[in-house]
Motif scaffolding. Structure first.
Motif, mmCIF file in Angstrom:
data_model
loop_
_atom_site.group_PDB
_atom_site.id
_atom_site.type_symbol
_atom_site.label_atom_id
_atom_site.label_comp_id
_atom_site.label_asym_id
_atom_site.label_seq_id
_atom_site.Cartn_x
_atom_site.Cartn_y
_atom_site.Cartn_z
ATOM 1 N N ARG A 25 0.613 -1.139 -0.059
ATOM 2 C CA ARG A 25 0.113 0.014 -0.044
ATOM 3 C C ARG A 25 0.854 1.134 -0.021
ATOM 4 N NH1 ARG A 25 -5.259 -0.777 1.828
ATOM 5 N NH2 ARG A 25 -6.010 -2.730 2.551
ATOM 6 N N PRO A 26 0.347 2.344 -0.293
ATOM 7 C CA PRO A 26 1.150 3.644 -0.457
ATOM 8 C C PRO A 26 1.354 4.098 1.202
ATOM 9 C CG PRO A 26 -0.914 4.013 -1.742
ATOM 10 C CD PRO A 26 -0.983 2.673 -0.834
ATOM 11 N N SER A 27 2.357 4.746 1.261
ATOM 12 C CA SER A 27 2.291 5.134 2.863
ATOM 13 C C SER A 27 2.114 6.700 2.779
ATOM 14 C CB SER A 27 4.276 5.151 3.312
ATOM 15 O OG SER A 27 4.835 5.951 2.844
ATOM 16 N N GLY A 28 2.372 7.289 3.818
ATOM 17 C CA GLY A 28 2.213 8.731 4.048
ATOM 18 C C GLY A 28 3.551 9.512 3.526
ATOM 19 N N CYS A 29 4.495 8.948 3.224
ATOM 20 C CA CYS A 29 5.645 9.497 2.535
ATOM 21 C C CYS A 29 5.460 9.514 1.133
ATOM 22 C CB CYS A 29 6.813 8.891 2.918
ATOM 23 S SG CYS A 29 7.336 8.781 4.779
ATOM 24 N N ALA A 30 5.545 10.752 0.486
ATOM 25 C CA ALA A 30 5.142 10.699 -0.993
ATOM 26 C C ALA A 30 5.903 9.844 -1.546
ATOM 27 C CB ALA A 30 5.158 12.137 -1.576
ATOM 28 N N GLY A 31 5.493 9.068 -2.687
ATOM 29 C CA GLY A 31 6.552 8.085 -3.521
ATOM 30 C C GLY A 31 6.901 6.988 -2.850
ATOM 31 N N TRP A 32 6.624 6.571 -1.529
ATOM 32 C CA TRP A 32 7.109 5.309 -0.907
ATOM 33 C C TRP A 32 5.908 4.479 -0.798
ATOM 34 C CZ3 TRP A 32 11.066 6.776 3.685
ATOM 35 C CH2 TRP A 32 12.340 7.326 2.949
ATOM 36 N N LEU A 33 6.109 3.387 -0.592
ATOM 37 C CA LEU A 33 5.177 2.467 -0.461
ATOM 38 C C LEU A 33 5.509 1.935 1.001
ATOM 39 C CD1 LEU A 33 5.220 -0.349 -3.287
ATOM 40 C CD2 LEU A 33 3.673 1.387 -2.908
ATOM 41 N N GLU A 72 13.288 23.376 3.282
ATOM 42 C CA GLU A 72 12.062 23.260 1.916
ATOM 43 C C GLU A 72 11.823 22.043 1.788
ATOM 44 O OE1 GLU A 72 11.601 25.988 0.136
ATOM 45 O OE2 GLU A 72 12.618 27.032 1.369
ATOM 46 N N PRO A 73 10.693 21.937 1.502
ATOM 47 C CA PRO A 73 9.956 20.541 1.428
ATOM 48 C C PRO A 73 10.530 19.661 0.304
ATOM 49 C CG PRO A 73 8.255 22.295 1.345
ATOM 50 C CD PRO A 73 9.489 22.804 1.296
ATOM 51 N N PRO A 74 10.743 18.329 0.792
ATOM 52 C CA PRO A 74 11.475 17.528 -0.326
ATOM 53 C C PRO A 74 10.914 17.551 -1.696
ATOM 54 C CG PRO A 74 10.040 16.271 1.558
ATOM 55 C CD PRO A 74 10.076 17.634 1.739
#
Length: 217
Positions: A25-33, A72-74
């Motif tokens: 499933r996707p996680s709350g970290c953008a781009g990471w499962l 700065e945001p990643p």
């Protein structure tokens, strides 16, 4: 080191209880499962172990608050961030990720429990006490616990005490105070850009909304 140990124990337990299918499933970290996030937690646990056995001399240069910087945001272009999904995929079955996190994570917890909170350690070219270092990591554990369960509604939430501690730390780090009507979870999610505020929440935030999200580094 309270609430470091409860926060870390709750996060490790949540990972251990995840069904295998939830690792995709996707996680709350953008781009990471979820599997990528768990792999990142293994690296975090290794960092804790390394830091706790890296004694430092001289006065502390940072504390639990100034350890963090608002950055700065990643962008997703960080080489280490890109490495994590490849490393996570190399584990193959989720059970091996679970095993490695339990192994290294348990060692990190034991080391934290045995460490002298007043001792000074070195990390990131800074010096701080063990107590401050472990307190700083409560923010990391709590945010990543929220990331873990972002799309896994059956998983347990972080303990109330660690949510409150992480919110208080984020407010000190950023020099802001989130409005009382926002729950600790909502303050952390909105404050760090893990979800946008609703219209009603934006009204509650007032001028603070323009300063969000806050990215920590």
């Amino acid at each position: 080191m309270d609430p470091f140990l409860p926060a870390w124990a709750a996060l490790r337990t949540a990972v251990a209880e995840l069904p295998d299918e939830d690792f995709e499933r996707p996680s709350g970290c953008a781009g990471w499962l979820v599997r990528d996030l768990v792999c990142h937690l293994v690296i975090d646990a290794q960092d804790v172990l390394i830091t706790l056995v890296t004694p430092a001399t001289g006065e502390a240069t940072v504390d639990a608050v100034t350890y963090w910087n608002v950055v700065e945001p990643p962008t997703g272009e960080d080489p280490l961030d890109a490495l994590v999904p490849r490393l996570a995929a190399a584990y193959g079955e989720p059970r091996w990720l679970k095993f490695h996190l339990d192994d290294v994570g348990s060692a990190a917890a034991r080391a934290a429990g045995l460490a002298d909170p007043a001792a000074r350690v070195g990390t990131r070219d800074e010096v701080l006490t063990v107590g401050d270092y472990l307190s700083a990591y409560v923010v990391e554990w709590t945010l990543h616990h929220l990331d873990l369960i972002a799309h896994v509604p059956s998983a347990p939430e972080p303990p109330a005490g660690t949510l409150a501690a992480a919110r208080a730390s984020l407010e000190k780090i950023a020099g802001v105070v989130f409005p009382a009507p926002l729950s600790d979870t909502d303050a952390l999610l909105i404050g760090t850009g893990r979800r946008p505020p609703t219209g009603a929440e934006r009204d509650v935030l007032g001028d603070l909304a323009a300063r969000l999200p806050l990215a920590l580094g």
